[in-house]
Design a protein around this motif. Sequence first.
Motif, short mmCIF file in Angstrom:
data_model
loop_
_atom_site.label_atom_id
_atom_site.label_comp_id
_atom_site.label_asym_id
_atom_site.label_seq_id
_atom_site.Cartn_x
_atom_site.Cartn_y
_atom_site.Cartn_z
N ASN A 98 -22.52 -1.85 15.01
CA ASN A 98 -22.46 -0.95 14.01
C ASN A 98 -23.82 -0.60 13.23
O ASN A 98 -24.09 -1.63 12.48
N PRO A 99 -24.68 0.23 13.56
CA PRO A 99 -25.73 0.62 13.01
C PRO A 99 -25.50 0.66 11.25
O PRO A 99 -26.63 0.32 10.71
N ARG A 100 -24.51 1.04 10.84
CA ARG A 100 -24.23 1.18 9.59
C ARG A 100 -24.03 -0.02 8.76
O ARG A 100 -23.94 -0.32 7.56
N ALA A 101 -23.86 -1.08 9.61
CA ALA A 101 -23.00 -2.49 8.81
C ALA A 101 -24.02 -3.57 9.39
O ALA A 101 -24.12 -4.52 8.51
N GLN A 102 -24.96 -3.23 9.93
CA GLN A 102 -25.80 -4.65 10.73
C GLN A 102 -26.68 -5.50 9.57
O GLN A 102 -26.59 -6.37 9.45
N ARG A 103 -27.19 -4.38 8.80
CA ARG A 103 -28.04 -5.17 7.51
C ARG A 103 -27.40 -5.90 6.60
O ARG A 103 -27.85 -6.69 5.85
N VAL A 366 -34.06 9.93 -12.42
CA VAL A 366 -34.16 8.62 -11.51
C VAL A 366 -33.08 8.38 -10.75
O VAL A 366 -31.65 8.06 -11.00
N ILE A 367 -33.25 7.86 -9.27
CA ILE A 367 -32.25 8.02 -8.51
C ILE A 367 -32.71 6.43 -7.74
O ILE A 367 -33.35 6.44 -7.01
N THR A 368 -31.43 5.62 -8.24
CA THR A 368 -31.83 4.23 -7.65
C THR A 368 -30.89 4.04 -6.38
O THR A 368 -29.67 4.33 -6.64
N LEU A 369 -31.37 3.44 -5.56
CA LEU A 369 -30.54 3.46 -4.16
C LEU A 369 -30.26 1.78 -4.16
O LEU A 369 -31.19 0.94 -3.99
N GLY A 370 -28.71 1.45 -4.11
CA GLY A 370 -28.62 0.23 -4.09
C GLY A 370 -28.30 -0.21 -2.87
O GLY A 370 -28.32 0.41 -1.81
N MET A 371 -27.71 -1.37 -2.69
CA MET A 371 -27.30 -2.07 -1.06
C MET A 371 -26.42 -1.16 -0.62
O MET A 371 -26.20 -1.26 0.79
N MET A 372 -25.37 -0.61 -1.21
CA MET A 372 -24.37 0.18 -0.58
C MET A 372 -24.97 1.86 -0.33
O MET A 372 -24.03 2.57 -0.06
N SER A 373 -25.60 2.08 -1.28
CA SER A 373 -26.45 3.60 -0.84
C SER A 373 -26.86 3.64 0.41
O SER A 373 -27.02 2.57 1.05
N GLU A 374 -27.00 5.03 1.19
CA GLU A 374 -27.21 5.15 2.30
C GLU A 374 -28.32 6.28 2.31
O GLU A 374 -28.28 7.29 1.49
N VAL A 375 -29.18 6.40 3.15
CA VAL A 375 -30.32 7.31 3.43
C VAL A 375 -30.13 7.95 4.66
O VAL A 375 -30.34 7.14 5.74
N PHE A 376 -30.02 9.34 4.87
CA PHE A 376 -30.07 9.93 6.14
C PHE A 376 -31.24 10.87 6.34
O PHE A 376 -31.28 11.84 5.19
N VAL A 377 -31.92 11.01 7.47
CA VAL A 377 -33.00 11.81 7.44
C VAL A 377 -32.69 13.35 7.76
O VAL A 377 -31.84 13.54 9.02
N VAL A 378 -32.76 14.57 7.20
CA VAL A 378 -32.59 15.81 7.67
C VAL A 378 -33.38 16.42 8.42
O VAL A 378 -33.24 16.81 9.51
N SER A 379 -34.69 16.10 7.98
CA SER A 379 -35.87 16.43 8.77
C SER A 379 -37.04 15.61 8.44
O SER A 379 -37.14 15.10 7.18
#
Length: 386
Positions: A98-103, A366-379
């Motif tokens: 699962n690519p969303r779980a591997q790390r 200020v937007i802080t991305l933690g361990m459980m945050s996710e980033v998805f590319v729109v473009s």
Amino acid sequence: MSVTALNDIEACPRRWALRHADYPKLWGGYGYPPRVHLGALLGSVTHLALETIIREFVRTGCSSVKDATAVSVMRNLGGYTRVLDNCIDRVTSRLRENPRAQRHLDYYTQFLRARIPQVRTQVQAMLSRTRLEGRSQGHERSSGFNTPLATGTYAELEVSANRIGWKGKLDILAISPETCEIIDFKTGAPNDAHRFQIEVYSLLWTLDEERNPQGRLADRLILAYDNGEVEVPVPSPDRYRALEQELLERGAGARASVAQCPPEAKPDPVNCRSCQVRHLCDEYWASEVVRTKRYDETRKTRFGDCEVTIAARHGPSSWDARIERPWSGLRAVVRTASEGLEVGDRLRLLGGALLLDEEDPGQPWVITLGMMSEVFVVSRSADASD
């Protein structure tokens, strides 16, 4: 159709469709790679441990943990802790592709192992109130072959009502010459949805023409929680007829709703917050629901989703950005350890910690991305595409 599928579709047909579509460029699994929920992982380990122990009890003819043979059965299994260790390995092994779980695999494993004492107590409590009907004839074949079931106990048994196009999986079906009992293990708090689900299971068992050709009725329905049992009244004949009609109508409506192109989206603050594919849903990002922020009392922090465009590098682990949605035009600083971001990237950020200087609204968010945050590319930026 199943109770779980029905609930998902009725809550949001678009969510169900997005989750169950094919994504061959992402992975080889079914549907969209699911996001890991720690509570659901714990529930999976608990159910798998119960299934493992109950199957061994049934195989050896042990009727309960109070049976004289229970100690030797558990010794052969290696004890409760060994069973739970093995179940954790099995549950986490399913996440490796699962690519969303591997790390986060190491974290998930540590989280589950740290809670072995808690889960062991829960499993022991549930088993202490469970009495089995001894060895089941053909038990090992029961999960793979649709044959009439003899007296005995069956774990994780799938039943199908082909006449109405429904199926369900019973945690425990115990059949004796005198009684027929369905037990459903629950790791959450009691609610009416659990009662409805076990009523449906009892109906599906009655309508399963291959497993139950005589149409035998269940005479006990038990919801087993870690702190006690709730016995649900067996439906009357009138209730069974009404329930069958309800499943036919709601099932038909659900199938019709997901057959639309595209299926309807139903943005809702509660449902969208837990939606695993909300980053794919343009209706969510265009709705007012995306403005909903969750406040964490413990951390005194607001969490939410944002769509941003990266404007410039701010520091070693931060980026200047422009918020596109839902607070269009505001400036932000995105703090993240994620690699591979480029100026010009348009991103959807899920579950970021949001900090706004209320005394000076002109300051960037200020937007802080933690361990459980996710980033998805729109473009991607033109340079990154090259």
